[in-house]
Design an enzyme around this catalytic site. Structure first.
Site, PDB file in Angstrom:
ATOM      1  N   GLY A 202       0.811  -1.205   0.000  1.00  0.00           N
ATOM      2  CA  GLY A 202       0.000   0.000   0.000  1.00  0.00           C
ATOM      3  C   GLY A 202       0.849   1.263   0.000  1.00  0.00           C
ATOM      4  N   CYS A 203       0.435   2.249   0.802  1.00  0.00           N
ATOM      5  CA  CYS A 203       1.115   3.547   0.813  1.00  0.00           C
ATOM      6  C   CYS A 203       2.567   3.464   1.271  1.00  0.00           C
ATOM      7  CB  CYS A 203       0.348   4.513   1.711  1.00  0.00           C
ATOM      8  SG  CYS A 203      -1.330   4.879   1.142  1.00  0.00           S
ATOM      9  N   ALA A 204       2.925   2.423   2.007  1.00  0.00           N
ATOM     10  CA  ALA A 204       4.310   2.266   2.470  1.00  0.00           C
ATOM     11  C   ALA A 204       5.225   1.714   1.385  1.00  0.00           C
ATOM     12  CB  ALA A 204       4.350   1.341   3.685  1.00  0.00           C
ATOM     13  N   GLY A 205       4.666   1.329   0.250  1.00  0.00           N
ATOM     14  CA  GLY A 205       5.440   0.635  -0.759  1.00  0.00           C
ATOM     15  C   GLY A 205       6.585   1.419  -1.372  1.00  0.00           C
TER      16      GLY A 205
END
Length: 360
Positions: free
Chosen positions: A153-156
């Site tokens: 997700g956004c941490a990718g």
């Protein structure tokens, strides 16, 4: 909230891996937030009794415009999982090639020079994965190593760059290309009358970013260390629901509050294990999940209100693109000649904080 901290993992890159280049790419269709809000009211208002209560989110996101892979009218109809997947396979491959070609050109390389490709994407399913679909167009060699990564997700964007640094460190002199591609708009659903879906409709944009990383070469920044921190009992904060029509977003309303209350201790732990602590950071480079998340990050990190200027600019111009967004922020920071120790950070499903330090 009663959640206990889990000991985080920190990896120190002892053989310097350097960021040689960074490039971002956006799809061709631009959506003004004012137009999106009007269409959302037309589509959701008659069917969702809580819509008017949620409607101010379109004004309060901090977004002026964002980009999508399809014209706005495409999103006005219910779409099946096969339709969404067909768009993802074509458009994500195009964005992959756009961002990757720009990054390689800036590094003075071609696709044939790439030894390893790390592909980060959580907004569609592709098997064969995107780098295989792009292989001929990019001129990748037949023996290129492929590392597709899903589910961050956004941490990718942060974790993907960290992984690229470790792979480059393991084979000094080899070129690692990391590409993060997310088509978040494909998760916008007309059938889900939920606050999470309305927030997603107000926030999501599409985009891609690519980085070239190598150990033993000169670059624009040196990757120093990376860390992750996952909170237990937090699976319901962010993620996807999967049903016959595709992905449906999971957003907990408490994300800004959670960030304010719990993010700093996790960050302090990771930075201390890296050997320098909060005082050793010259500039945080954060994923701007939304205006309230930016404010929560500034509060949690004691940065002062308004400190995260690049984050607000990227959010205003592109919306929340999930994983690539923080790399758009990093690009602006580097273009502004921001120097010293930069610490990239993003929050993603898990619920996980990912960070990476680099010297610019």
């Amino acid at each position: 909230m009663g959640r206990l901290a889990k000991k985080d993992t920190v990896i120190l890159l002892t053989a310097p891996a350097r960021l040689l280049s960074l490039a971002c790419a956006s799809p061709p269709h631009e959506f003004l937030q004012a137009d999106v809000s009007l269409q959302a009211r037309r589509l959701f208002g008659p069917k969702f009794r809580d819509f008017e209560r949620l409607y101010p989110v379109f004004r309060n996101t901090g977004i002026r415009r964002r980009q999508g892979v399809m014209p706005m009218e495409w999103y006005f109809q219910d779409r099946s999982w096969p339709e969404r997947t067909a768009v993802y396979l074509e458009a994500a491959t195009d964005l992959f090639c756009d961002a990757a070609a720009k990054a390689l050109e800036r590094a003075g390389m071609s696709g044939a020079d790439v030894d390893t490709v790390v592909t980060v994407s959580s907004t569609g399913i592709a098997t064969p994965s995107l780098e295989a679909r792009a292989l001929a167009r990019m001129g990748f060699r037949a023996d290129v190593a492929r590392v597709p990564v899903f589910g961050l997700g956004c941490a990718g964007g942060v974790t993907g760059l960290s992984l690229a640094g470790r792979l480059a460190q393991a084979r000094p002199g080899s070129a690692v290309l990391m590409v993060s591609v997310e088509l978040c708009t494909l998760a916008c659903r007309l059938d889900e009358m939920t606050s999470a879906n309305i927030v997603a409709t107000a926030l999501f944009g599409d985009g891609a970013a690519a980085c070239v990383v190598m150990a033993g070469a000169d670059g624009v920044a040196e990757i120093e260390a990376a860390g992750e921190h996952t909170w237990p009992d937090s699976l319901d904060i962010m993620g996807w629901n999967v049903d016959p029509l595709g992905f449906g977003v999971i957003f907990d309303r408490s994300i800004p509050t959670f960030t304010s209350d719990y993010f700093r201790p996790a960050m302090e732990g990771m930075l201390e294990r890296m050997g320098f602590g909060m005082a050793g950071v010259d500039r945080f480079v954060c994923h701007p999940g939304g205006a309230k998340v930016i404010e929560a990050l500034e509060k949690s990190l004691d940065l002062g209100q308004g400190a995260l200027t690049f984050e607000r600019e990227v959010l205003a111009d592109h919306g929340n693109m999930s994983a690539p967004t923080v790399l758009f922020v990093l690009e602006r920071a580097l273009e502004a000649k921001t120097s010293g120790r930069l610490v990239m950070t993003a929050l993603g499903p898990g619920f996980t904080a990912s960070c990476l330090s680099m010297a610019a």
